[in-house]
Design a protein around this motif. Structure first.
Motif, mmCIF file in Angstrom:
data_model
loop_
_atom_site.group_PDB
_atom_site.id
_atom_site.type_symbol
_atom_site.label_atom_id
_atom_site.label_comp_id
_atom_site.label_asym_id
_atom_site.label_seq_id
_atom_site.Cartn_x
_atom_site.Cartn_y
_atom_site.Cartn_z
ATOM 1 N N PRO A 173 1.990 4.834 -38.481
ATOM 2 C CA PRO A 173 1.013 5.266 -39.483
ATOM 3 C C PRO A 173 1.521 5.107 -40.910
ATOM 4 O O PRO A 173 2.668 5.447 -41.213
ATOM 5 N N TRP A 174 0.661 4.589 -41.792
ATOM 6 C CA TRP A 174 1.059 4.389 -43.186
ATOM 7 C C TRP A 174 -0.174 4.269 -44.079
ATOM 8 O O TRP A 174 -1.269 3.931 -43.627
ATOM 9 N N TRP A 175 0.035 4.554 -45.355
ATOM 10 C CA TRP A 175 -0.978 4.390 -46.388
ATOM 11 C C TRP A 175 -0.757 3.075 -47.123
ATOM 12 O O TRP A 175 0.353 2.777 -47.558
ATOM 13 N N GLY A 176 -1.827 2.296 -47.265
ATOM 14 C CA GLY A 176 -1.777 1.054 -48.032
ATOM 15 C C GLY A 176 -2.777 1.090 -49.166
ATOM 16 O O GLY A 176 -3.754 1.839 -49.132
ATOM 17 N N GLY A 177 -2.544 0.265 -50.184
ATOM 18 C CA GLY A 177 -3.427 0.216 -51.338
ATOM 19 C C GLY A 177 -3.956 -1.182 -51.577
ATOM 20 O O GLY A 177 -3.247 -2.179 -51.364
ATOM 21 N N TYR A 178 -5.207 -1.270 -52.024
ATOM 22 C CA TYR A 178 -5.866 -2.535 -52.341
ATOM 23 C C TYR A 178 -5.956 -2.707 -53.852
ATOM 24 O O TYR A 178 -6.395 -1.805 -54.563
ATOM 25 N N ILE A 179 -5.561 -3.885 -54.319
ATOM 26 C CA ILE A 179 -5.678 -4.252 -55.721
ATOM 27 C C ILE A 179 -6.864 -5.193 -55.880
ATOM 28 O O ILE A 179 -7.033 -6.137 -55.101
ATOM 29 N N GLY A 180 -7.699 -4.938 -56.882
ATOM 30 C CA GLY A 180 -8.878 -5.755 -57.109
ATOM 31 C C GLY A 180 -8.521 -7.183 -57.486
ATOM 32 O O GLY A 180 -7.596 -7.436 -58.249
ATOM 33 N N SER A 181 -9.286 -8.138 -56.941
ATOM 34 C CA SER A 181 -9.046 -9.556 -57.183
ATOM 35 C C SER A 181 -10.369 -10.252 -57.474
ATOM 36 O O SER A 181 -11.373 -10.004 -56.800
ATOM 37 N N ALA A 182 -10.363 -11.128 -58.475
ATOM 38 C CA ALA A 182 -11.551 -11.930 -58.763
ATOM 39 C C ALA A 182 -11.632 -13.153 -57.858
ATOM 40 O O ALA A 182 -12.705 -13.716 -57.641
ATOM 41 N N ASP A 183 -10.492 -13.591 -57.328
ATOM 42 C CA ASP A 183 -10.421 -14.760 -56.444
ATOM 43 C C ASP A 183 -9.204 -14.557 -55.547
ATOM 44 O O ASP A 183 -8.070 -14.823 -55.952
ATOM 45 N N VAL A 184 -9.430 -14.079 -54.328
ATOM 46 C CA VAL A 184 -8.335 -13.722 -53.443
ATOM 47 C C VAL A 184 -7.471 -14.923 -53.093
ATOM 48 O O VAL A 184 -6.238 -14.841 -53.078
ATOM 49 N N ASP A 185 -8.085 -16.063 -52.826
ATOM 50 C CA ASP A 185 -7.317 -17.253 -52.444
ATOM 51 C C ASP A 185 -6.414 -17.707 -53.592
ATOM 52 O O ASP A 185 -5.228 -18.008 -53.381
ATOM 53 N N ALA A 186 -6.972 -17.771 -54.781
ATOM 54 C CA ALA A 186 -6.188 -18.203 -55.937
ATOM 55 C C ALA A 186 -5.092 -17.196 -56.263
ATOM 56 O O ALA A 186 -3.955 -17.575 -56.583
ATOM 57 N N ASP A 187 -5.410 -15.901 -56.161
ATOM 58 C CA ASP A 187 -4.411 -14.882 -56.472
ATOM 59 C C ASP A 187 -3.282 -14.885 -55.446
ATOM 60 O O ASP A 187 -2.101 -14.715 -55.799
ATOM 61 N N ALA A 188 -3.613 -15.061 -54.171
ATOM 62 C CA ALA A 188 -2.576 -15.099 -53.149
ATOM 63 C C ALA A 188 -1.606 -16.249 -53.402
ATOM 64 O O ALA A 188 -0.386 -16.086 -53.296
ATOM 65 N N ALA A 189 -2.152 -17.408 -53.759
ATOM 66 C CA ALA A 189 -1.297 -18.557 -54.053
ATOM 67 C C ALA A 189 -0.454 -18.315 -55.304
ATOM 68 O O ALA A 189 0.745 -18.638 -55.344
ATOM 69 N N ARG A 190 -1.069 -17.729 -56.321
ATOM 70 C CA ARG A 190 -0.346 -17.457 -57.572
ATOM 71 C C ARG A 190 0.774 -16.444 -57.352
ATOM 72 O O ARG A 190 1.895 -16.614 -57.859
ATOM 73 N N LEU A 191 0.489 -15.403 -56.590
ATOM 74 C CA LEU A 191 1.486 -14.370 -56.351
ATOM 75 C C LEU A 191 2.624 -14.883 -55.475
ATOM 76 O O LEU A 191 3.782 -14.498 -55.647
ATOM 77 N N ARG A 192 2.298 -15.772 -54.539
ATOM 78 C CA ARG A 192 3.356 -16.376 -53.724
ATOM 79 C C ARG A 192 4.281 -17.223 -54.604
ATOM 80 O O ARG A 192 5.507 -17.172 -54.443
ATOM 81 N N ALA A 193 3.712 -17.965 -55.522
ATOM 82 C CA ALA A 193 4.524 -18.785 -56.427
ATOM 83 C C ALA A 193 5.396 -17.927 -57.335
ATOM 84 O O ALA A 193 6.449 -18.376 -57.802
ATOM 85 N N ALA A 194 4.963 -16.676 -57.579
ATOM 86 C CA ALA A 194 5.717 -15.772 -58.458
ATOM 87 C C ALA A 194 6.762 -14.954 -57.706
ATOM 88 O O ALA A 194 7.402 -14.090 -58.311
ATOM 89 N N GLY A 195 6.924 -15.201 -56.416
ATOM 90 C CA GLY A 195 7.942 -14.490 -55.654
ATOM 91 C C GLY A 195 7.414 -13.545 -54.601
ATOM 92 O O GLY A 195 8.198 -12.950 -53.861
ATOM 93 N N GLY A 196 6.085 -13.385 -54.518
ATOM 94 C CA GLY A 196 5.503 -12.568 -53.476
ATOM 95 C C GLY A 196 5.411 -13.323 -52.161
ATOM 96 O O GLY A 196 5.712 -14.517 -52.083
ATOM 97 N N THR A 197 4.968 -12.627 -51.121
ATOM 98 C CA THR A 197 4.827 -13.231 -49.795
ATOM 99 C C THR A 197 3.440 -12.947 -49.261
ATOM 100 O O THR A 197 2.944 -11.816 -49.387
ATOM 101 N N VAL A 198 2.800 -13.959 -48.680
ATOM 102 C CA VAL A 198 1.512 -13.773 -48.023
ATOM 103 C C VAL A 198 1.774 -13.312 -46.594
ATOM 104 O O VAL A 198 2.264 -14.079 -45.770
#
Length: 267
Positions: free
Chosen positions: A72-97
């Motif tokens: 069991p855990w609590w997760g949070g959602y961050i608002g996105s105008a374009d989920v696909d573009a943001d996921a790619a951008r965040l991965r390039a910045a060091g995040g992981t999909v």
């Protein structure tokens, strides 16, 4: 409507016992709940609401996730105008999909991400053109503070401020625990604009994680409700700058959460 892009706006509990969790948080935080869309199924998604409207949802841990060891855990959602573009951008910045973008029928498009240090968060763009209004600051039953226990303090701070436009406030020296940096999701720089903080993950925490502080009135009364409901208070009550009081706790199913409140209010 409030522009929620780049801001936490929805909070979700995945748990081993949704009905018990709903009863616990209903008593401790004061939430009301109803099945999503009014549909009463054997395994519904329950929307929970505070004083100013919907806060998030409670659901059972999916079988495939449970089989992989999810607890069991609590997760949070961050608002996105374009989920696909943001996921790619965040991965390039060091995040992981962690889970590629996909649609939730009748809800929107989402992706599961982690920051450079490993803490999980989600992106979400709603399918409806109607947005949500942000709750007033410290509205009862809503999230009053967001706290990241960072796996890589420097990289994570740069990640959130650089990719989401969050601004930095003062840093507080916590001695051996490192530095606690105030951050604002709304772009302000004054203390009253701060919406959370980032600090290094504690040695006794198993993984980096976002912790969400739900607003109550009297913190001492809330502590008694936590204990009476089978939860465990891990730390506090502790006074923090600005005069608020906080606790960190786990619910009866083991999910970590936090509360923020005062000392004089009735609830």
């Amino acid at each position: 409507m409030t522009d929620l892009t780049g801001k936490f706006f929805w909070y979700e509990l995945m748990t081993s016992d949704p009905q018990a969790a709903l009863a616990f948080y209903g008593d401790v935080v004061g939430w009301t709940s109803q099945p999503f869309g009014g549909e009463r199924t054997d395994d519904p998604y329950h929307v929970v609401s505070g004083s100013a409207g919907a806060v998030g949802g409670v659901m059972a841990i999916p079988a495939e996730a449970r089989d992989c060891g999810m607890t069991p855990w609590w997760g949070g959602y961050i608002g996105s105008a374009d989920v696909d573009a943001d996921a790619a951008r965040l991965r390039a910045a060091g995040g992981t999909v962690k889970r590629p973008p996909e649609d939730i029928p009748g809800v929107g498009r989402f992706a599961v991400m982690s920051d450079p240090g490993g803490a999980i968060f989600m992106l979400l763009k709603g399918s409806s053109p109607d947005g949500m209004e942000s709750a007033p600051p410290m509205a009862p039953g809503h999230v009053g503070w967001h706290e990241l226990y960072a796996g890589d303090y420097d990289k994570d701070l740069a990640f959130y401020t650089g990719q989401f436009g969050w601004t930095q406030g003062d840093a507080m020296d916590m001695g051996p625990m490192g530095s606690y940096r105030l951050v604002s999701q709304t772009g302000g720089s004054d203390f009253q604009d701060m919406t959370g903080g980032i600090m290094p993950v504690l040695k006794d925490m198993p993984v980096p994680v976002w912790l969400f502080y739900f607003t109550v009135g009297n913190i001492d009364a809330a502590v008694e409700r936590v204990k009476a409901g089978g939860g465990v208070v891990l730390n506090g009550p502790q006074e923090v700058p600005g005069g608020a009081w906080i606790i960190q706790a786990t619910d009866p199913q083991g999910a970590m959460f936090a509360l923020v409140g005062g000392k004089e209010e009735a609830r």
